[in-house]
Design a protein around this motif. Structure first.
Motif, mmCIF file in Angstrom:
data_model
loop_
_atom_site.group_PDB
_atom_site.id
_atom_site.type_symbol
_atom_site.label_atom_id
_atom_site.label_comp_id
_atom_site.label_asym_id
_atom_site.label_seq_id
_atom_site.Cartn_x
_atom_site.Cartn_y
_atom_site.Cartn_z
ATOM 1 N N LEU A 169 -17.160 -0.982 36.368
ATOM 2 C CA LEU A 169 -18.099 -0.633 37.432
ATOM 3 C C LEU A 169 -19.485 -1.208 37.176
ATOM 4 O O LEU A 169 -20.250 -1.456 38.114
ATOM 5 N N ASP A 170 -19.816 -1.445 35.888
ATOM 6 C CA ASP A 170 -21.103 -2.044 35.531
ATOM 7 C C ASP A 170 -21.098 -3.561 35.643
ATOM 8 O O ASP A 170 -22.112 -4.207 35.377
ATOM 9 N N GLY A 171 -19.947 -4.149 35.981
ATOM 10 C CA GLY A 171 -19.891 -5.583 36.189
ATOM 11 C C GLY A 171 -19.131 -6.373 35.152
ATOM 12 O O GLY A 171 -18.970 -7.589 35.296
ATOM 13 N N HIS A 172 -18.657 -5.720 34.082
ATOM 14 C CA HIS A 172 -17.871 -6.437 33.081
ATOM 15 C C HIS A 172 -16.462 -6.677 33.622
ATOM 16 O O HIS A 172 -15.868 -5.795 34.231
ATOM 17 N N ARG A 173 -15.916 -7.841 33.414
ATOM 18 C CA ARG A 173 -14.624 -8.198 33.983
ATOM 19 C C ARG A 173 -13.572 -8.499 32.926
ATOM 20 O O ARG A 173 -12.516 -9.020 33.250
ATOM 21 N N LYS A 174 -13.832 -8.151 31.676
ATOM 22 C CA LYS A 174 -12.839 -8.371 30.639
ATOM 23 C C LYS A 174 -11.696 -7.381 30.830
ATOM 24 O O LYS A 174 -11.911 -6.177 30.932
ATOM 25 N N ALA A 175 -10.492 -7.905 30.915
ATOM 26 C CA ALA A 175 -9.323 -7.052 31.136
ATOM 27 C C ALA A 175 -8.173 -7.542 30.267
ATOM 28 O O ALA A 175 -8.085 -8.730 29.935
ATOM 29 N N GLU A 176 -7.313 -6.625 29.879
ATOM 30 C CA GLU A 176 -6.155 -6.959 29.050
ATOM 31 C C GLU A 176 -4.888 -6.894 29.890
ATOM 32 O O GLU A 176 -4.724 -6.008 30.734
ATOM 33 N N VAL A 177 -3.997 -7.852 29.677
ATOM 34 C CA VAL A 177 -2.719 -7.861 30.382
ATOM 35 C C VAL A 177 -1.825 -6.780 29.782
ATOM 36 O O VAL A 177 -1.492 -6.819 28.604
ATOM 37 N N LEU A 178 -1.432 -5.817 30.607
ATOM 38 C CA LEU A 178 -0.554 -4.741 30.158
ATOM 39 C C LEU A 178 0.902 -5.029 30.504
ATOM 40 O O LEU A 178 1.810 -4.554 29.825
ATOM 41 N N PHE A 179 1.108 -5.792 31.558
ATOM 42 C CA PHE A 179 2.465 -6.204 31.931
ATOM 43 C C PHE A 179 2.381 -7.519 32.676
ATOM 44 O O PHE A 179 1.497 -7.712 33.520
#
Length: 602
Positions: A371-381
Motif C-alpha cells: 500500500l506504501d508503493g513497494h512492489r516486491k512480491a514472491e511467487v507462491l505458485f
C-alpha cells in the motif's frame, strides 16, 4: 435400440445412416419433442416390467433420499451453524449445535458409540412460507416463497452469537432482502424496533463494525444508484436507527460500471470495490473513520459526478473517500488479504518490481508495504502444463493453496516470513516463504496394481478431491478438511497448522456411509495422447474383468471446469456394483492453455 417414430409421423425418424436431421436439434421443437417422448415411452414400457429394474430404482431412491449425509457447519462465536434440507424440509432449516454435540457424532471409536447431534432450530423456512405465517416485519408481501440466501452471525461485541443478518430471496431470484434476526427470541427485528432491513433488490448487507451497531449496504437507493446491468452502484454505511437517505456514502461506481460493493475482512478492515465489467475490479482500503458523511443533497451531487468535500472522483468516474487507499493490482486479477499479507492471482501477465509474471501465477507481498508503493512480491505458485491453482485461503498465520494437479487435488501450506520486512514490504525475511505439502495418501484411493502399457499416470499418488476451509481465520490456524474419492465416501476432519505450517492433530468428525459395494473395485489414472499430441488424463474405476465388460465414459470440460474424483453413489450402485467399468476423461477443463485452444470464439 431400433429407431422409433411418433405415431402417424414415420417420416420423422432419423435416417438409418446415423446422420440426424436438422429438426432434431431444435430445442423445444414439436417434432423433436414428440420423437424423444416416443423413445422415452417405449423405453419405460420395456423396462418397467423388469423386476431387476424396479429393484434398482428402489435402491437408487434410497441412495438419493439418504438422511445421513454430512451436515456442513461453520463456527460462529463458539457454536456450529448449518443449513439443512431433506424430504420433510424442502425449503430448509437453519440450525446450530455445540462443538461437543457435533463431535459426539464422529465415527465409532473403541471407547464410545456415536451419538445423534442435538440441533437447535433457529429458523424453519417451510413454516415461514406457510399461508398466513409470514411475520409482517419481513416487509415482503409477494406470493413467491422466500428461499434461503445465507446468514452472518455476529462473532464479537455484546451481540456475539445473539444477532444475525439473514438474507432471503423471493422465489430464489437475484433480488433478495436482508433482515436482522434475534437468535435468542427467534424473531426478525422490525426497523421500527431498531432492526436493520434491506428491502428486496439486488445487493448485499454485511455487518459494519464489531459491536453490531452499523451495516454496510449495497442496494437500490433510488434514481441513479443502479447500473444498467441492474446491480447497485452505490454502497452506504447505515448506523442503527438511521434512515438510508442519511447514511454515509462509502463509494459510488462510475456511470458505466457494472456494480459496487464493500466487504469487511476477518481482521476488521473495510474494502471498497467497483466493477468496470464482470471481469474487472478496482479496490480501495477504507482507513478507520474514513467515509463520506452525506445527506440526500450531497449524495445526489456525488451521483452527478461532482466532487464534494471528503471525496475524490477518479478518472474512471468512481467517487471514493479522499483518504481511501487504492490497491494497485491489475483489474483482472484476484486479490486476497491475510492479517498482514496480500496475495495477487494473475489472469494476465503483469510486471511487478521489474519482473514479468505469467497468467495463473499467485504472488505474495507484505500488505502495508504494498500500500506504501513497494512492489516486491514472491511467487507462491506458478502454473504448469498439468497444474493450476483452484483457491487460496488464509488462516491466522498461513496461506492454504488448493491445486489441481493432473485432475487430482493437492494441498500446499505457504507460511509467510516473520513480521518486520514482510509487513513493511521492503523485502522478504531470510529464506522467504515456507512451503509444506499436506500428505493425503492415507485417506485416498490408491491404485492397487500398475499397468504395463505405459499409460498409467503417476502411480501411487492420492486420487481424490479435497478442500481446506479455515475454521476461524481471524485468530486460529485450524482447518476444516473434506475429502472424497471414487470409492471413498465423503469425510470431514478438523486439524491445526503448526507455526511452521505442518498439519497436526487431524481428527475425523464426520464420515458419510458407503452407499455401494466397492470391494474389489480398483481405481487408477491413465493418460492418452490425442492426434495433435495433447495429453488427455482419464480415470478408470472398476473391477478387473474381461475386456468385454461394459464401459461408461463420461467427459466434460466446459466453462473452465474439470471432472475430479468424487464419491458417486448412484453410478456406484447402478454401474460399478453390477460389473461395469467407469471412465472419466479430462476434456480441456481447467488448464488455461488447452481450454483456450479449444474455444471457437475469442
Amino acid at each position: 435400440m431400433s429407431t422409433l417414430a411418433p405415431a402417424g409421423a414415420a417420416s420423422d425418424s432419423p435416417p438409418g445412416d446415423g446422420v440426424a436431421p436438422a429438426w432434431l436439434y431444435e430445442a423445444g421443437g414439436t417434432r423433436a419433442t414428440a420423437w424423444a417422448e416416443a423413445h422415452n415411452r417405449q423405453t419405460r414400457l420395456e423396462y418397467s416390467s423388469s423386476p431387476d429394474f424396479v429393484g434398482l430404482c428402489a435402491d437408487l431412491k434410497s441412495v438419493l433420499d439418504c438422511p445421513d449425509r454430512i451436515p456442513a457447519v461453520a463456527d460462529r462465536a463458539g457454536m456450529l451453524y448449518n443449513f439443512w434440507t431433506d424430504a420433510d424440509h424442502p425449503r430448509g432449516l437453519w440450525r446450530r449445535t455445540s462443538w461437543d454435540s457435533y463431535a459426539a457424532g464422529a465415527p465409532s471409536r473403541a471407547d464410545r458409540t456415536p451419538a445423534p447431534t442435538q440441533w437447535e432450530v433457529l429458523l424453519d423456512l417451510d413454516a415461514l412460507n406457510a399461508p398466513g405465517a409470514r411475520p409482517p416485519e419481513i416487509g415482503y408481501t409477494g406470493d413467491a416463497d422466500l428461499v434461503w440466501g445465507g446468514a452472518q452471525v455476529l462473532t464479537t461485541g455484546p451481540y456475539a452469537g445473539r444477532r444475525a443478518l439473514v438474507t432471503l430471496s423471493p422465489g430464489g431470484g437475484d433480488a433478495s432482502l436482508t433482515l436482522e434476526y434475534d437468535l435468542e427470541a427467534r424473531r426478525f427485528i422490525a426497523p421500527a424496533d431498531g432492526g436493520f432491513h434491506r428491502p428486496a433488490s439486488k445487493g448485499t448487507m454485511t455487518w459494519g463494525d464489531d459491536a453490531g451497531e452499523s451495516v454496510i449496504v449495497s442496494a437500490d437507493f433510488g434514481p441513479g444508484t443502479v447500473s444498467r446491468a441492474g446491480y447497485p452502484r452505490q454502497v452506504r454505511r447505515l448506523r442503527r436507527g438511521q434512515a438510508p437517505d442519511q447514511a454515509e456514502v462509502l463509494v459510488t461506481a462510475g456511470g458505466d460500471a457494472v456494480a459496487a460493493f464493500a466487504t469487511r475482512d476477518p481482521w476488521g478492515r473495510t474494502w471498497l470495490t467497483t466493477m468496470p465489467s464482470f471481469q474487472q475490479t478496482r479496490i480501495w482500503l477504507l482507513p478507520d473513520e474514513a467515509g463520506c458523511p452525506a445527506g440526500t443533497g450531497p449524495a445526489r451531487a456525488a451521483l452527478d459526478g461532482r466532487a464534494r468535500v471528503g471525496t475524490v472522483t477518479t478518472a474512471d468516474g468512481d467517487v471514493v473517500p479522499a483518504d481511501a487507499i487504492r490497491l494497485e493490482v491489475p483489474e483482472d486479477s484476484l486479490a486476497g488479504v491475510g492479517r498482514d499479507w496480500l496475495t495477487i492471482e494473475l489472469r494476465s501477465p503483469w510486471d511487478a518490481g521489474g519482473v514479468t509474471h505469467s497468467a495463473g501465477t499467485l504472488l505474495g507481498a507484505g500488505l502495508a508495504g504494498f500500500l506504501d508503493g513497494h512492489r516486491k512480491a514472491e511467487v507462491l505458485f506458478a502454473p504448469s502444463a498439468s497444474s493450476t491453482l483452484l483457491s487460496a485461503a488464509w488462516t491466522a498465520g498461513h496461506l492454504v493453496l488448493t491445486v489441481l494437479d493432473d485432475v487430482a487435488h493437492r494441498l500446499e501450506v505457504c507460511t509467510p516470513p516473520g513480521r518486520g520486512d514482510g509487513v513493511s514490504g521492503t523485502g522478504a525475511a531470510a529464506g522467504g516463504w515456507g512451503h509444506h505439502w499436506i500428505d493425503l495418501t492415507g485417506a485416498a484411493d490408491l491404485p492397487t496394481t500398475h499397468t504395463t502399457d505405459g499409460t498409467e499416470l503417476r502411480p501411487g499418488r492420492a486420487l481424490l478431491s479435497v478442500s481446506a476451509t479455515p475454521l476461524r481465520p481471524a485468530d486460529t490456524d485450524y482447518l476444516w478438511i473434506s475429502a472424497s474419492g471414487w470409492t471413498t465416501p465423503s469425510t470431514l476432519a478438523v486439524a491445526r497448522l503448526t507455526a511452521s505450517g505442518e498439519l497436526t492433530g487431524m481428527t475425523v468428525v464426520r464420515q458419510a456411509p458407503a452407499r455401494f459395494d466397492a470391494r474389489g473395485i480398483r481405481v487408477s489414472q491413465h493418460v492418452a495422447t490425442s492426434a495433435d499430441g495433447t495429453r488427455v488424463p482419464y480415470f478408470q474405476i472398476g473391477r478387473p474383468t474381461a475386456s468385454s465388460a461394459p464401459v461408461l465414459v463420461h467427459a466434460y470440460g466446459a466453462f473452465g471446469k474439470s471432472l475430479t474424483p468424487g464419491y458417486e453413489p448412484v453410478t456406484g450402485k447402478a454401474w460399478l456394483e453390477r460389473g461395469g467399468t467407469y471412465v472419466v476423461v479430462k476434456a480441456r477443463g481447467r488448464l488455461p492453455g488447452w481450454r483456450q485452444a479449444g474455444r471457437r470464439w475469442p
